[in-house]
Design an enzyme around this catalytic site. Structure first.
Site, mmCIF file in Angstrom:
data_model
loop_
_atom_site.group_PDB
_atom_site.id
_atom_site.type_symbol
_atom_site.label_atom_id
_atom_site.label_comp_id
_atom_site.label_asym_id
_atom_site.label_seq_id
_atom_site.Cartn_x
_atom_site.Cartn_y
_atom_site.Cartn_z
ATOM 1 C CG ASP A 195 53.877 34.924 41.094
ATOM 2 O OD1 ASP A 195 53.099 35.521 40.327
ATOM 3 O OD2 ASP A 195 53.724 34.894 42.335
ATOM 4 C CD GLU A 222 48.164 38.649 31.733
ATOM 5 O OE1 GLU A 222 47.149 38.323 31.084
ATOM 6 O OE2 GLU A 222 48.119 39.109 32.887
#
Length: 309
Positions: A195, A222
């Site tokens: 993250d 992503e």
């Protein structure tokens, strides 16, 4: 006078009345709380509502060219203005007049002669509601992890910029990017660290938003996108490579990447000249295909496609 940088801009209120003394009175009443713009008839009100997109409209009912009822009907039948709240201010004080105004979509109905402090408080209350609505709308367009635009905001921006480029005959460019071997990163260092990588990349992307139409967004997982209106293929590909280089220059360690000791991204892009108001689904698909080509060629690179005129 413009407000100093960093301060929230004043809300905009459009006052529509064909009597100058009434317009002057409302300007004097609201000028410290709002940016007030004026219209002296219905057609002028419609033009200014389109152009200025005010936060609130104060609308007289009885006007020479078209009534306030006709004005609000036109506003509510137009996607560009239907969301703007309208308060009627009218000398018509019969219950059926107020009922008609509210039935047509007004948020309030104030009868003349009015008490200035009451008008001011009602306007403040409705503007507060508008402010809260805008906050909620903005939150719905933000990715909670990275705090940049989300997929919904990207879809909205793409439609708007596609139409704008079609009208102006300008190119539209899109880069899609993916973090190289991100699953391996998460498997080795954990999702919390992953993250953090996504947030770092998002911050880097926002630094490349140099013109009003540029948009960086998290598309999902992503994957990120960067939308570039009025940018040709050559300039867009150069910018994409600058983004790739900037991410690598962060020197974020990636112990399990076969590409680099640091986190890298692959980018695919597409440039096209929109020709009508409908987004061509091939635009995104071609950029996505270019991204997969970049991955197949070894990652940490840019592959760009261009659709010629």
């Amino acid at each position: 006078m413009d407000k100093p940088a960093g301060l929230t801009p004043l809300p905009t209120v459009l006052v529509v009345d064909d009597e100058k003394p009434n317009r002057d009175l409302l300007v004097e009443l609201l000028k410290h709380d709002c940016r007030v713009i004026l219209a002296k008839n219905g057609s002028q009100a419609l033009d200014r509502a389109h152009e200025m997109q005010p936060d609130l409209i104060l609308l007289d009912v009885l006007m020479a060219d078209m009534s306030g009822y006709q004005v609000i009907q036109t506003l509510k039948h137009d996607d560009a203005t239907r969301h703007i709240p309208v308060i009627f201010i009218s000398a018509l004080d019969a219950p059926e007049d107020e009922e008609r105004g509210l039935d047509l979509g007004a948020v309030d109905y104030i009868t003349k002669p009015f008490h200035p402090s009451i008008v001011r408080k009602r306007v403040r209350n409705h503007l507060q509601s508008v402010h809260h609505r805008h906050l909620l709308e903005n939150l719905a367009m933000i990715d909670s992890l990275t705090e940049i635009a989300n997929r919904r905001r990207y879809n909205e921006a793409l439609e708007n910029e596609w139409r704008r480029c079609a009208r102006s005959g300008s190119p539209l460019s899109l880069a899609i990017m993916d973090v190289d071997h991100f699953k391996a990163y998460n498997d080795r260092l954990g999702h919390a660290a992953g993250d953090g990588i996504l947030r770092n990349i998002a911050t880097t992307l926002t630094g490349f938003m140099r013109r009003p139409g540029d948009l960086a967004a998290r598309y999902g997982g992503e994957e990120f996108i960067f939308l570039m209106p009025q940018v040709d293929a050559e300039a867009a590909a150069l910018l994409a490579n600058e983004i790739r280089s900037a991410v690598e220059a962060l020197r974020l360690p990636h112990p399990d990447s076969p590409v680099s000791p640091y986190v890298t991204i692959s980018l695919g892009g597409m440039t096209t000249p929109p020709t009508d108001g409908h987004v061509d689904p091939e635009f995104f698909l071609n950029a996505d295909t270019a991204l997969y080509t970049a991955k197949a060629k070894g990652r940490n690179r840019v592959v760009w496609h261009r659709l010629a005129n």
